[in-house]
Design a protein around this motif. Structure first.
Motif, PDB file in Angstrom:
ATOM      1  N   LEU A   8       0.751  -1.323   0.003  1.00  0.00           N
ATOM      2  CA  LEU A   8       0.055   0.088  -0.138  1.00  0.00           C
ATOM      3  C   LEU A   8       0.681   1.423   0.009  1.00  0.00           C
ATOM      4  CD1 LEU A   8      -2.914  -1.058   2.254  1.00  0.00           C
ATOM      5  CD2 LEU A   8      -3.008  -0.895  -0.025  1.00  0.00           C
ATOM      6  N   PRO A   9       0.297   2.306  -0.424  1.00  0.00           N
ATOM      7  CA  PRO A   9       1.260   3.542  -0.913  1.00  0.00           C
ATOM      8  C   PRO A   9       1.754   4.508   0.422  1.00  0.00           C
ATOM      9  CG  PRO A   9      -0.911   3.884  -1.716  1.00  0.00           C
ATOM     10  CD  PRO A   9      -1.017   2.386  -1.171  1.00  0.00           C
ATOM     11  N   ASP A  10       0.814   4.535   1.088  1.00  0.00           N
ATOM     12  CA  ASP A  10       0.913   5.322   2.258  1.00  0.00           C
ATOM     13  C   ASP A  10       0.700   5.161   3.547  1.00  0.00           C
ATOM     14  OD1 ASP A  10      -1.742   5.466   2.145  1.00  0.00           O
ATOM     15  OD2 ASP A  10      -1.912   7.890   2.030  1.00  0.00           O
ATOM     16  N   ILE A  11       1.020   6.141   4.665  1.00  0.00           N
ATOM     17  CA  ILE A  11       0.975   5.677   6.151  1.00  0.00           C
ATOM     18  C   ILE A  11      -0.512   5.473   6.386  1.00  0.00           C
ATOM     19  CG2 ILE A  11       0.879   7.891   6.840  1.00  0.00           C
ATOM     20  CD1 ILE A  11       2.494   5.005   8.689  1.00  0.00           C
ATOM     21  N   TYR A  12      -1.426   6.016   5.756  1.00  0.00           N
ATOM     22  CA  TYR A  12      -2.744   5.870   6.287  1.00  0.00           C
ATOM     23  C   TYR A  12      -3.537   4.326   5.606  1.00  0.00           C
ATOM     24  CZ  TYR A  12      -2.149  10.862   6.977  1.00  0.00           C
ATOM     25  OH  TYR A  12      -1.710  12.134   7.612  1.00  0.00           O
ATOM     26  N   ALA A  13      -3.084   4.253   4.498  1.00  0.00           N
ATOM     27  CA  ALA A  13      -3.672   2.812   4.187  1.00  0.00           C
ATOM     28  C   ALA A  13      -2.800   1.607   4.732  1.00  0.00           C
ATOM     29  CB  ALA A  13      -3.382   2.895   2.450  1.00  0.00           C
ATOM     30  N   ARG A  14      -1.510   1.931   4.782  1.00  0.00           N
ATOM     31  CA  ARG A  14      -0.886   0.881   5.623  1.00  0.00           C
ATOM     32  C   ARG A  14      -1.399   0.700   7.248  1.00  0.00           C
ATOM     33  NH1 ARG A  14       5.191   2.551   3.730  1.00  0.00           N
ATOM     34  NH2 ARG A  14       4.793   1.779   1.637  1.00  0.00           N
ATOM     35  N   ALA A  15      -1.828   1.670   7.820  1.00  0.00           N
ATOM     36  CA  ALA A  15      -2.103   1.788   9.264  1.00  0.00           C
ATOM     37  C   ALA A  15      -3.565   1.135   9.330  1.00  0.00           C
ATOM     38  CB  ALA A  15      -2.326   3.049   9.978  1.00  0.00           C
ATOM     39  N   HIS A  16      -4.228   1.576   8.241  1.00  0.00           N
ATOM     40  CA  HIS A  16      -5.822   0.775   8.084  1.00  0.00           C
ATOM     41  C   HIS A  16      -5.557  -0.973   8.030  1.00  0.00           C
ATOM     42  CE1 HIS A  16      -9.893   0.360   7.108  1.00  0.00           C
ATOM     43  NE2 HIS A  16      -9.552  -0.206   6.129  1.00  0.00           N
ATOM     44  N   ALA A  71      -1.684   6.918  12.762  1.00  0.00           N
ATOM     45  CA  ALA A  71      -2.487   7.757  11.715  1.00  0.00           C
ATOM     46  C   ALA A  71      -2.746   9.213  12.216  1.00  0.00           C
ATOM     47  CB  ALA A  71      -3.652   7.365  11.153  1.00  0.00           C
ATOM     48  N   ARG A  72      -3.028   9.465  13.305  1.00  0.00           N
ATOM     49  CA  ARG A  72      -3.254  10.765  13.797  1.00  0.00           C
ATOM     50  C   ARG A  72      -2.185  11.670  13.805  1.00  0.00           C
ATOM     51  NH1 ARG A  72      -7.344  12.675  18.829  1.00  0.00           N
ATOM     52  NH2 ARG A  72      -6.710  14.785  18.753  1.00  0.00           N
ATOM     53  N   SER A  73      -0.953  11.153  14.418  1.00  0.00           N
ATOM     54  CA  SER A  73       0.350  11.741  14.283  1.00  0.00           C
ATOM     55  C   SER A  73       0.830  11.856  13.012  1.00  0.00           C
ATOM     56  CB  SER A  73       1.391  10.763  14.963  1.00  0.00           C
ATOM     57  OG  SER A  73       2.538  11.193  15.132  1.00  0.00           O
TER      58      SER A  73
END
Length: 122
Positions: A31-39, A88-90
């Protein structure tokens, strides 16, 4: 009969745990970014660990180790999504922008196509 049923329940639960953990690993790598990876890490990794710990609880039967594995299961269900949310919030608070799949040049072309098609409808 009960031992056979217990064995197959453990096999199925472990198989599901390995499958969801593998999906989580692939998701974090692809996955491309931190948000998708955290999800993906918060959902599938939690599910994989939950199935694996459930298999441990079924394998041990009614013992003290079963109580520990169930407590660990609840701990994982609470902490994994909470940690992913905190990450994700950070990232959002430090200004990390999500990567969009759309190319800016493609967005302009789509907007022009939409305007042209609206003109044809009238």
């Amino acid at each position: 009969m009960i031992e056979t049923l217990q064995f197959w329940a453990v096999v199925v639960l472990l198989g599901l745990g390995v499958f969801f953990t593998f999906v989580s690993t692939v998701g974090v790598l692809r996955l491309p970014d931190i948000y998708a990876r955290a999800h993906t890490a918060s959902q599938t990794d939690t599910l994989g660990a939950g199935f694996a710990l459930a298999a441990v609880a079924v394998a041990f039967g009614w013992q003290q180790a079963t109580v520990y594995s169930v407590l660990l299961l609840f701990f994982v269900f609470i902490t994994n999504p909470t940690a992913a949310h905190a990450i994700a919030r950070s990232a959002a608070e430090t200004g990390v922008e999500p990567l969009l799949t759309e190319d800016p040049d493609d967005a302009d072309d789509d907007a022009n196509t939409a305007v042209e098609s609206e003109g044809e409808v009238q």
